[in-house]
Scaffold this active site. Structure first.
Site, PDB file in Angstrom:
ATOM      1  N   GLU C  27      27.750  51.759  47.199  1.00 61.17           N
ATOM      2  CA  GLU C  27      26.669  52.346  47.991  1.00 61.17           C
ATOM      3  C   GLU C  27      25.884  51.245  48.709  1.00 61.17           C
ATOM      4  O   GLU C  27      25.372  50.329  48.057  1.00 61.17           O
ATOM      5  CB  GLU C  27      25.751  53.164  47.072  1.00 61.17           C
ATOM      6  CG  GLU C  27      26.475  54.368  46.482  1.00 61.17           C
ATOM      7  CD  GLU C  27      25.845  54.918  45.209  1.00 61.17           C
ATOM      8  OE1 GLU C  27      24.684  54.599  44.917  1.00 61.17           O
ATOM      9  OE2 GLU C  27      26.542  55.682  44.498  1.00 61.17           O
ATOM     10  N   LEU C  51      27.746  58.376  48.221  1.00 64.32           N
ATOM     11  CA  LEU C  51      26.856  58.250  47.062  1.00 64.32           C
ATOM     12  C   LEU C  51      27.501  59.010  45.898  1.00 64.32           C
ATOM     13  O   LEU C  51      27.177  60.182  45.651  1.00 64.32           O
ATOM     14  CB  LEU C  51      25.480  58.827  47.408  1.00 64.32           C
ATOM     15  CG  LEU C  51      24.283  58.316  46.605  1.00 64.32           C
ATOM     16  CD1 LEU C  51      22.982  58.881  47.153  1.00 64.32           C
ATOM     17  CD2 LEU C  51      24.386  58.575  45.134  1.00 64.32           C
ATOM     18  N   GLU C  53      29.190  57.742  42.203  1.00 61.04           N
ATOM     19  CA  GLU C  53      29.660  56.674  41.320  1.00 61.04           C
ATOM     20  C   GLU C  53      31.015  56.995  40.713  1.00 61.04           C
ATOM     21  O   GLU C  53      31.815  56.087  40.460  1.00 61.04           O
ATOM     22  CB  GLU C  53      28.641  56.405  40.208  1.00 61.04           C
ATOM     23  CG  GLU C  53      27.342  55.791  40.700  1.00 61.04           C
ATOM     24  CD  GLU C  53      26.414  56.797  41.357  1.00 61.04           C
ATOM     25  OE1 GLU C  53      26.622  58.020  41.172  1.00 61.04           O
ATOM     26  OE2 GLU C  53      25.476  56.387  42.066  1.00 61.04           O
ATOM     27  N   GLN C  75      25.368  50.392  42.225  1.00 59.74           N
ATOM     28  CA  GLN C  75      24.151  49.812  42.817  1.00 59.74           C
ATOM     29  C   GLN C  75      23.166  49.290  41.768  1.00 59.74           C
ATOM     30  O   GLN C  75      22.635  48.189  41.908  1.00 59.74           O
ATOM     31  CB  GLN C  75      23.494  50.868  43.698  1.00 59.74           C
ATOM     32  CG  GLN C  75      22.483  50.338  44.643  1.00 59.74           C
ATOM     33  CD  GLN C  75      22.155  51.375  45.706  1.00 59.74           C
ATOM     34  OE1 GLN C  75      21.520  52.394  45.415  1.00 59.74           O
ATOM     35  NE2 GLN C  75      22.585  51.136  46.918  1.00 59.74           N
ATOM     36  N   PHE C  76      22.919  50.090  40.758  1.00 62.48           N
ATOM     37  CA  PHE C  76      22.175  49.687  39.565  1.00 62.48           C
ATOM     38  C   PHE C  76      23.043  50.149  38.402  1.00 62.48           C
ATOM     39  O   PHE C  76      23.614  51.246  38.464  1.00 62.48           O
ATOM     40  CB  PHE C  76      20.834  50.424  39.464  1.00 62.48           C
ATOM     41  CG  PHE C  76      19.702  49.848  40.256  1.00 62.48           C
ATOM     42  CD1 PHE C  76      19.794  49.660  41.619  1.00 62.48           C
ATOM     43  CD2 PHE C  76      18.505  49.523  39.626  1.00 62.48           C
ATOM     44  CE1 PHE C  76      18.730  49.150  42.352  1.00 62.48           C
ATOM     45  CE2 PHE C  76      17.429  49.014  40.343  1.00 62.48           C
ATOM     46  CZ  PHE C  76      17.543  48.826  41.707  1.00 62.48           C
ATOM     47  N   ASP C  78      22.250  51.495  35.941  1.00 61.59           N
ATOM     48  CA  ASP C  78      21.682  52.754  35.480  1.00 61.59           C
ATOM     49  C   ASP C  78      22.409  53.983  36.041  1.00 61.59           C
ATOM     50  O   ASP C  78      22.227  55.084  35.541  1.00 61.59           O
ATOM     51  CB  ASP C  78      20.211  52.783  35.880  1.00 61.59           C
ATOM     52  CG  ASP C  78      19.532  51.446  35.617  1.00 61.59           C
ATOM     53  OD1 ASP C  78      18.965  51.301  34.546  1.00 61.59           O
ATOM     54  OD2 ASP C  78      19.624  50.533  36.468  1.00 61.59           O
ATOM     55  N   HIS C 121      15.468  52.894  35.612  1.00 65.74           N
ATOM     56  CA  HIS C 121      16.123  51.857  36.413  1.00 65.74           C
ATOM     57  C   HIS C 121      16.056  50.486  35.760  1.00 65.74           C
ATOM     58  O   HIS C 121      16.092  49.463  36.443  1.00 65.74           O
ATOM     59  CB  HIS C 121      15.502  51.784  37.804  1.00 65.74           C
ATOM     60  CG  HIS C 121      15.927  52.903  38.708  1.00 65.74           C
ATOM     61  ND1 HIS C 121      15.656  54.218  38.435  1.00 65.74           N
ATOM     62  CD2 HIS C 121      16.610  52.908  39.875  1.00 65.74           C
ATOM     63  CE1 HIS C 121      16.144  54.973  39.401  1.00 65.74           C
ATOM     64  NE2 HIS C 121      16.727  54.209  40.282  1.00 65.74           N
TER      65      HIS C 121
HETATM   66  C1  TPP Z   1      23.056  58.449  40.550  1.00 68.92           C
HETATM   67  C2  TPP Z   1      22.297  57.574  41.477  1.00 68.92           C
HETATM   68  N1  TPP Z   1      22.963  56.801  42.333  1.00 68.92           N
HETATM   69  C3  TPP Z   1      22.308  55.990  43.176  1.00 68.92           C
HETATM   70  C4  TPP Z   1      20.939  55.948  43.176  1.00 68.92           C
HETATM   71  C5  TPP Z   1      20.185  54.984  44.106  1.00 68.92           C
HETATM   72  N2  TPP Z   1      19.641  55.722  45.218  1.00 68.92           N
HETATM   73  C6  TPP Z   1      18.382  56.189  45.167  1.00 68.92           C
HETATM   74  S1  TPP Z   1      18.008  57.108  46.511  1.00 68.92           S
HETATM   75  C7  TPP Z   1      19.548  56.859  47.174  1.00 68.92           C
HETATM   76  C8  TPP Z   1      19.905  57.488  48.469  1.00 68.92           C
HETATM   77  C9  TPP Z   1      19.773  58.972  48.407  1.00 68.92           C
HETATM   78  O1  TPP Z   1      20.126  59.531  49.628  1.00 68.92           O
HETATM   79  P1  TPP Z   1      19.944  61.081  49.852  1.00 68.92           P
HETATM   80  O2  TPP Z   1      20.577  61.847  48.760  1.00 68.92           O
HETATM   81  O3  TPP Z   1      20.383  61.381  51.240  1.00 68.92           O
HETATM   82  O4  TPP Z   1      18.389  61.300  49.692  1.00 68.92           O
HETATM   83  P2  TPP Z   1      17.256  60.612  50.568  1.00 68.92           P
HETATM   84  O5  TPP Z   1      16.785  59.432  49.809  1.00 68.92           O
HETATM   85  O6  TPP Z   1      17.842  60.276  51.883  1.00 68.92           O
HETATM   86  O7  TPP Z   1      16.206  61.662  50.670  1.00 68.92           O
HETATM   87  C10 TPP Z   1      20.313  56.059  46.353  1.00 68.92           C
HETATM   88  C11 TPP Z   1      21.682  55.616  46.655  1.00 68.92           C
HETATM   89  C12 TPP Z   1      20.273  56.771  42.244  1.00 68.92           C
HETATM   90  N3  TPP Z   1      18.948  56.790  42.143  1.00 68.92           N
HETATM   91  N4  TPP Z   1      20.974  57.567  41.416  1.00 68.92           N
END
Ligand code: TPP
Ligand code: TPP
Ligand code: MG
Ligand code: MG
Lengths: 370, 321, 370, 321
Positions: C27, C51, C53, C75-76, C78, C121
């Protein structure tokens, strides 16, 4: 006497009728099968889910959030590894909301080896699950304990893992469940689903009674002096048998079925080690970052000075799976001869010599007992 | 829609925007470490909050929100100061006691279940509250909201599969807030379709797409979807196209970016329609800003969590409900 | 000097150009961002994934099955808990196919606390990951080690977890990467993506050289006599600082950055404990079924008789998350004062008395050091 | 389709059926513990195996199969005795050395990747081999096969999302072998649609449904789908409706159940069409049965794995490829 599968079924029935259980569900949990191990046959609230463990854990979480009381089954514990995040989130709902929410949910999933489950279907999961804060973890080794632990799990306001050992689900106990018919055939006829068409079948439930095994209390299975042995699940009866055989040689062991892995009955454990001065932990999970290592560390924290020999872990080999061939399974998870050898070796290990560094370095790797 | 509702929506949108701007400012003034929030989603989130049947238990709506839902909470009546408290991680934070990121709400009395720190898992949990509501009957529904990128997780599919089981259909409104990005990754580079809600089609789930920058269109679309879900006790999937006005989060700077601003558009329209004057609009902004400043001063005087409480609520300590 | 993030980037660049790396992905790993920690900026083979995993781990597995050499980023760390099954399956591909397949893949994921990551996180994952057989697990604490471990991970024919500590990604080291420009500004100008529009940007890579840190070799950071201290990751520099402060009090510690958690450098560990006779393990994962307990058990197995005081674990509190408020984070994962207190307490604990059971019961729970 | 091919398909189907019957018998004779396999899928799986471009590396097809794919392996040329070896868990089992369940194949020289013991994960792994093939060009494709119930796991959606990324479309044939059950659970109780391949529609992925009990229809449908995937380097999703003639596995008894038998139908058709006589057909069955009996005797004489090998291949010991 009821089998463990029947005992679980009776507990769930009691839970539906008396403890507010709203949903017993999972893959093949509802009619016609009633669970691949028959644990959920005939239950009023049992239903079949899609084949989706993430959905199952999410559904259970949501039901509990909305005030229901679910018992979700993951068909084999081996299928739960795609949902560890959801389990962690369930475990932190109370802490993370600073107490606003709590999740009274039970996840029931059969664990361990011993049924020719092969490479992937023979997992032990306690090392992963005890590492998830916010969950209680219980594992029965007898039908009556299965009954009592399930009732306690249902009543608990927290998420609880209920982990029956696959290999013991078809075994009978020695103590009856309160209200269980004396005749096993009668029980069978009343609550086991018939072969063939089941569409008209309804169980004829016996009036089972309230019997709780408090979560957090270990069961001392045998009293003895040569060492404290901590075990649970499939290996509890194995350790009992080992103790029996070793009594013929003049040894005796303070033998505990922990039953509750979180929380632990440290009082009982420490009291025993303070008497026997030796500790053996027996489980079948793989040996690296194994829950038994936590037990050993916990005893060291609390009673290192009491130990007169090195504490020993007898556990599964650190291999990626359990071989299908019996020769391989027997070589990777502890069997009776391994357990006997470990118990005997610990019993005869010389006490550390006064003043020296003469502790026996005990071989604790399973491989060395073969 | 009558003018008083239109003005109420405007005021709530302003309140939400100003709150988010305050939160971003707090990352710079040392009043917090990390910001994530919803500026650019107000035009959808305020109508959503207004249309919620608010209350406790299955007779009311369950909300499985995401971290951009501040406007929904405010529209439901939440006090802005409580969000400042979560931002500053003080002990008085009513949503997490200083334990969680800002805009990660949890309110039992309003059926707002804990906003999850992981993307998309709420779609797998939401089926559970909806299941209880299906059985309970009545008008209570479940609403789940998340982003476009996150719909790539299997949990989005889980919500479609489980909510459309024959004879077991769930009263659930499945929302996708499409801001066309997941952090830095453009939606069009990862998705074959521009309307993610269309994934509901093969499941026989009704779906629609709405301009989530237009509060009136959003209000109408949400009202229609909710009416269907409440009455038919069946799922509905709604994509709202929204903006992400300050980028992803403070990690990517938190500065303003060049995207459509539904609030400014709406305000201009209300003024053009003669429903609001420029001065009145300015007064709304000022009033909210002033109030928040005072709130911040209050919050600055509040204590951080006591470290000795670290284990509290690991297991449930309250009354068993 | 390069930061750890730059060091990883240089290693991946070296891997692309010299070690056959075919895909660096995950990601936001590709342009324009090049990773939320900037570790993958400017790389030739970097690309952005959906997005998802599970898709990321599955994709990496498939690439490796087809002869590619992927470095996948979660990415993390977590976010990895929904894919533990896929990780387990990758870990058993070789064993389960009896050697027909092997998976040369690297999963890189930043771990741990220290960046205000809040409740979810801030996970440490080594206790879960070391329990997955078939994977190697490495964790750097300096940029140069990050470089050398990444090269070794890429060259390894097995799946390898590469776990940089979140809190150290922006820190600089004291030893240069071979070929790194002497001036940190020059390095910055050449390989860090500019702010603003990056569409035309290309890095100007320095000619970095081959430098491998062999997987399985611990690094002795300091030599000392009062106790052996085993640590890794974020807490390695913390332990160094603790040692420094305690040297002023006349103590000294045999301090190891393990770097490789699977396989372990038992030879170095046992040799040290045999000299110091005391053992402290410092990590930040939650304390129940913690990898540090494996280290303690492993030492007990190999050298119990050498221990003259109870081995001690200083680890994270057993709570479902890390509090967002700093007061809470500091109360749940070890900080410098906790580490100093643990090291001092172990150093001054009386040796067990001759013949008695007089081992000091050391308080090992973090809470007790506060 | 010429008659020689039709007869070859028949013989392979018979061989697969007889093999599965032998495996089931082995659970009863103590020659194995657990059976799971593909009787009822031969009409689809044999054509699939015949159409595979068999070989090693990305220029050839990758197969991510499920535990009902014995007929595909036989059609590709696998020796039936090797499946008996895996069933008896002897050391000579070339697929897992006695470590895995029967019908869990792994063959590096044919790009048959290890059949996973968990449902549906192959859909998440298959995108990786397809990705390598997309980059490699040529005609090699990835084929992934699994059941209807398992498509409820998020991994099915993962395969759709990742294989249709704009400009990054994958050369992958996504198969759903729909036998209308997951163990005891009927598909119609869990799925809103009867054609799971239709879930590909919103992704712009071509899809089709075929009678997987009809080998000629299957052959044509697979050939068409493969031609598209090979040439266009784009995904295709194909549902095959198949039978589950001996139920789920030995856990549910392994007895014959009343479902359509594509093999018997096909044999009757070939006889009716004058392409095969009853005696010729009987001879095919006899010959296969006799050969398998001899194979079983051989296997019975082979050793079980040596327990001292338990750690072998935990880490890779072979030459690095
Ligand atoms: C399972 C998971 N994967 C990755 C992340 C890191 N992360 C946080 S917000 C985000 C992007 C989310 O995009 P979207 O679903 O379009 O929502 P937006 O933030 O654009 O509203 C990512 C990759 C996370 N919090 N949880
Ligand atoms: C992840 C996972 N969940 C559950 C199971 C247990 N299980 C094995 S086969 C099966 C049913 C599969 O049904 P389907 O996908 O339709 O394939 P079929 O067996 O009908 O061919 C189940 C639930 C498993 N092996 N893996
Ligand atoms: Mg988005
Ligand atoms: Mg099926």
């Amino acid at each position: 006497m009821a089998t463990m599968a029947q005992a679980i079924r009776l507990a769930l029935h009691y839970g539906e009728e008396n403890l507010g259980v709203t949903d017993v569900f999972g893959e093949d949990v509802g009619p016609p099968l009633g669970g691949v191990f028959t644990c959920t046959q005939g239950l009023r609230t049992a239903w079949n889910s899609p084949l989706d463990e993430r959905g199952i854990v999410g559904m259970a979480t949501g039901i509990a959030l909305a005030g229901g009381r679910p018992v979700a089954e993951i068909q084999f514990c081996d299928y739960m590894f795609n949902a560890i995040d959801l389990l962690k989130l369930a475990g932190n709902a109370s802490w993370g909301s600073n107490g606003a929410y709590h999740l009274p949910m039970v996840v029931m999933t059969p664990v361990g080896s011993g049924i020719h489950g092969s490479m992937y279907h023979s997992h032990s999961v306690e090392s992963v699950l005890t590492h998830i804060p916010g969950w209680k973890v219980v594992m029965p080794s007898t039908p009556l304990d299965a009954y009592g632990l399930m009732l306690a799990a249902i009543e608990d306001p927290n998420p609880v893992f209920f982990l029956p050992p696959k290999a013991l689900l078809r075994t009978k106990g020695e103590e009856p469940i309160p209200g269980e018919p004396e005749d096993a055939r009668e029980l069978h006829n009343r609550i086991d689903a018939p072969l063939g068409d089941r569409s008209q079948w309804k169980p004829d439930w016996p009036e089972v009674g309230r019997h709780l095994v408090p979560i957090g209390k270990a069961k001392r299975m045998r009293e003895g002096r040569n060492a404290t042995v901590l075990t649970y699940g499939r290996l509890a009866p194995v350790c009992l048998e080992a103790d029996k055989q070793l009594r013929a040689e003049g040894f005796s062991f303070d033998l505990f079925d922990l039953r509750s892995l979180v929380p632990l009955d440290w009082d009982a454990i420490v009291a025993s080690v303070s008497r026997t001065h030796r500790l053996l932990v027996v489980n079948e999970d793989t040996e690296v970052t194994n829950f038994g290592e936590h037990l050993i560390r916990g005893v060291i924290d609390r009673a290192f000075g009491e130990l007169e020999a090195a504490p020993v872990l007898c556990a599964g080999a650190d291999v990626p799976g359990i071989g299908m061939a019996w020769s391989l399974e027997a070589a990777s998870v502890p069997q009776l001869p391994n357990v006997i050898a470990a118990m005997r070796a610990l019993a005869v290990a010389p006490a550390r010599e006064a003043g020296g560094r003469g502790f026996l370095e005990l071989p604790t790797r399973l491989a060395r007992y073969r | 829609m009558d003018t008083s509702l239109e003005l109420r929506i405007h005021a709530l949108m302003v309140g939400a925007r100003v709150l988010e701007e305050q939160l971003i400012a707090m990352t710079r003034s040392g009043d917090g470490y990390f910001w994530i929030g919803g500026p650019g989603e107000e035009a959808f989130n305020v109508p959503l909050g207004l249309l919620v049947h608010k209350g406790e238990g299955p007779a009311f709506d369950y909300l499985h929100l995401h971290y951009r839902s501040s406007a929904t909470l405010l529209a439901m009546g939440a006090a802005p100061i409580d969000t400042l408290r979560q931002m500053r991680s003080v002990a008085t934070d009513p949503y997490s006691g200083g334990r969680n990121f800002v805009n990660h709400y949890a309110r039992h009395d309003w059926n707002v279940v804990p906003v999850t720190p992981t993307i998309e898992v709420q779609y797998a949990q939401a089926i559970g509250t909806a299941h209880v509501q299906r059985r309970a009957g009545g008008e209570g529904i479940t609403i789940v909201n998340g982003g476009d990128a996150g719909a790539a997780e299997g949990d989005f599919a889980t919500s479609l599969v489980w909510s459309s089981r024959p004879g077991q259909e769930l009263p659930i409104l499945i929302v996708v807030a499409n801001n066309h990005y997941g952090i830095s990754t453009e939606q069009r580079t990862q998705w074959a379709m521009s309307d993610i809600a269309s994934r509901a089609e093969p499941f026989g789930i009704r779906h629609a797409r709405v301009d989530g920058c237009d509060p009136r269109a959003s209000y109408a679309a949400i009202a229609e979807a909710m009416a269907y879900v409440r009455a038919e006790r069946r799922p509905f999937c709604l994509q709202a196209d929204v903006s992400r006005l300050h980028g992803h989060s403070s990690s990517t700077g938190g500065g303003l970016v060049a995207e459509r601003d539904g609030l400014l558009e709406y305000e201009a329209a209300l003024i053009a329609e003669g429903k609001l004057t420029g001065e009145q609009a300015a007064a709304v902004w000022d009033e909210r800003r002033r109030a928040l400043k005072a709130d911040l001063e209050t919050v600055r005087g509040e204590p951080f969590p006591d470290p000795s409480t670290i284990h509290a609520h690991t297991f449930y300590e309250g009354e068993v409900r």
